[in-house]
Design a protein around this motif. Sequence first.
Motif, mmCIF file in Angstrom:
data_model
loop_
_atom_site.group_PDB
_atom_site.id
_atom_site.type_symbol
_atom_site.label_atom_id
_atom_site.label_comp_id
_atom_site.label_asym_id
_atom_site.label_seq_id
_atom_site.Cartn_x
_atom_site.Cartn_y
_atom_site.Cartn_z
ATOM 1 N N TYR A 109 0.836 -1.204 0.000
ATOM 2 C CA TYR A 109 0.000 0.000 0.000
ATOM 3 C C TYR A 109 0.870 1.252 0.000
ATOM 4 N N ASP A 110 0.514 2.192 -0.844
ATOM 5 C CA ASP A 110 1.093 3.533 -0.726
ATOM 6 C C ASP A 110 -0.064 4.526 -0.758
ATOM 7 N N GLY A 111 0.056 5.552 0.024
ATOM 8 C CA GLY A 111 -1.059 6.463 0.243
ATOM 9 C C GLY A 111 -1.604 7.117 -1.011
ATOM 10 N N ARG A 112 -0.788 7.277 -2.044
ATOM 11 C CA ARG A 112 -1.219 7.927 -3.278
ATOM 12 C C ARG A 112 -1.778 6.938 -4.301
ATOM 13 N N GLY A 113 -1.698 5.656 -3.995
ATOM 14 C CA GLY A 113 -2.224 4.653 -4.901
ATOM 15 C C GLY A 113 -1.429 4.480 -6.179
ATOM 16 N N LEU A 114 -0.138 4.855 -6.153
ATOM 17 C CA LEU A 114 0.678 4.801 -7.364
ATOM 18 C C LEU A 114 0.902 3.365 -7.842
ATOM 19 N N SER A 115 1.119 2.447 -6.908
ATOM 20 C CA SER A 115 1.372 1.064 -7.291
ATOM 21 C C SER A 115 0.153 0.461 -7.978
ATOM 22 N N LEU A 116 -1.014 0.671 -7.396
ATOM 23 C CA LEU A 116 -2.225 0.102 -7.988
ATOM 24 C C LEU A 116 -2.518 0.737 -9.340
ATOM 25 N N GLU A 117 -2.293 2.027 -9.455
ATOM 26 C CA GLU A 117 -2.506 2.706 -10.738
ATOM 27 C C GLU A 117 -1.564 2.151 -11.809
ATOM 28 N N SER A 118 -0.300 1.962 -11.466
ATOM 29 C CA SER A 118 0.658 1.408 -12.424
ATOM 30 C C SER A 118 0.307 -0.023 -12.798
ATOM 31 N N PHE A 119 -0.106 -0.806 -11.816
ATOM 32 C CA PHE A 119 -0.473 -2.193 -12.094
ATOM 33 C C PHE A 119 -1.648 -2.253 -13.062
ATOM 34 N N GLN A 120 -2.637 -1.397 -12.833
ATOM 35 C CA GLN A 120 -3.786 -1.351 -13.736
ATOM 36 C C GLN A 120 -3.371 -0.882 -15.126
ATOM 37 N N THR A 121 -2.655 0.218 -15.180
ATOM 38 C CA THR A 121 -2.350 0.870 -16.455
ATOM 39 C C THR A 121 -1.373 0.076 -17.311
ATOM 40 N N HIS A 122 -0.312 -0.448 -16.685
ATOM 41 C CA HIS A 122 0.779 -1.051 -17.456
ATOM 42 C C HIS A 122 0.696 -2.569 -17.573
ATOM 43 N N TYR A 123 -0.109 -3.217 -16.732
ATOM 44 C CA TYR A 123 -0.125 -4.673 -16.733
ATOM 45 C C TYR A 123 -1.514 -5.254 -16.998
ATOM 46 N N VAL A 124 -2.532 -4.764 -16.300
ATOM 47 C CA VAL A 124 -3.874 -5.323 -16.446
ATOM 48 C C VAL A 124 -4.576 -4.790 -17.688
#
Length: 349
Positions: free
Chosen positions: A54-69
């Motif tokens: 978890y990171d407070g800005r949601g950068l990891s989840l955004e990158s996972f969605q955008t670049h992988y999913v």
Amino acid sequence: MVVRVATFNTALSRANRGDLARSLASQNDRQAQCIAQIIKEVSPDILLLNEFDYDGRGLSLESFQTHYVSPITDVYPYTFIAPVNTGMPSGRDLNKDGVVSNSGSDALGYGFFPGQYGMAMLSRFPIKENLSRTFQQFLWKDFPDALLPKNAVGDDWFDLGDLAVLPLSSKSHWDIAIEIDGRIVHFLCSHPTPPVFDGAERRNACRNHDEIRFWTEYLNQNQSLYDDCGHIGGLAKGASFVILGDLNASVSEGDSLNGGIGGLLSHPRVNSNVIPSSKGSKEYSPNVVNAEYHTASWKVRADYVLSSVDLAVVDSAVFWPDSSDSRSVLVTQASDHRLVYLDLSIKDS
């Protein structure tokens, strides 16, 4: 309407704060690519990710969605992330080694930085945050009949100062309300601590037991429970729900105290009759009883998707192809856990 609901301990946790966000932003994280490919193969409508930092800005989840999913499968327009207790300094010597550390076993939940081993929800249906609840701050000492650990001579392992700050949840407990075809279904998400890596006091086993039993009391509408907004009580009688996550426990295998998971599986509101299975797990452990139900490489059923009795189960599986399937290489490169899903028939309200 048939809705596919899945849980997946992705093991997308890194050694240092920010490592996951940087790795995913590079767009060439091989592990994340395999995980995304598995998501494409199964195509769940609602998916809980465990061990996703978890990171407070949601950068990891955004990158996972955008670049992988998103490049390989339909995007998930609705997401839910929130803080967890892993890596949060307690200011206490919780492991009783004589040293107060800012992380590791002295943290509120085992971890080396805040947010390590976090959770995230992806959904193709609207998440109703105004109807959702989190229980990150609920104290273990306030849990009814808490199974608090004892030391070798029978004294309390945790002192009053410890108990004043120690939450029940090693990560968090979430009740995420999702609207599906006009009907609200509650997704009860958690990732209890592994019941090992402790001592004779079995403090982690005790915590795992009570973290799982939290859902039993939640379904019992226990008025001792309070959420992070101060609202008390459990899930309303008659509400539809799905329990999902890596619960790190089995009634018949492993090192957990099986009363927690046993009580949950036998709860009258829970449909535990359908057990997801796979060919790959049976091949992996050919001489082990119940091997077809295993969800982790360490040969145990650890990951669960359990529906309320009012939701009909149409199909279920553990995504673990056997060696005759070309997709089998994905699971070994993705995680030590396997994705588990149920297909549920959900009618409008």
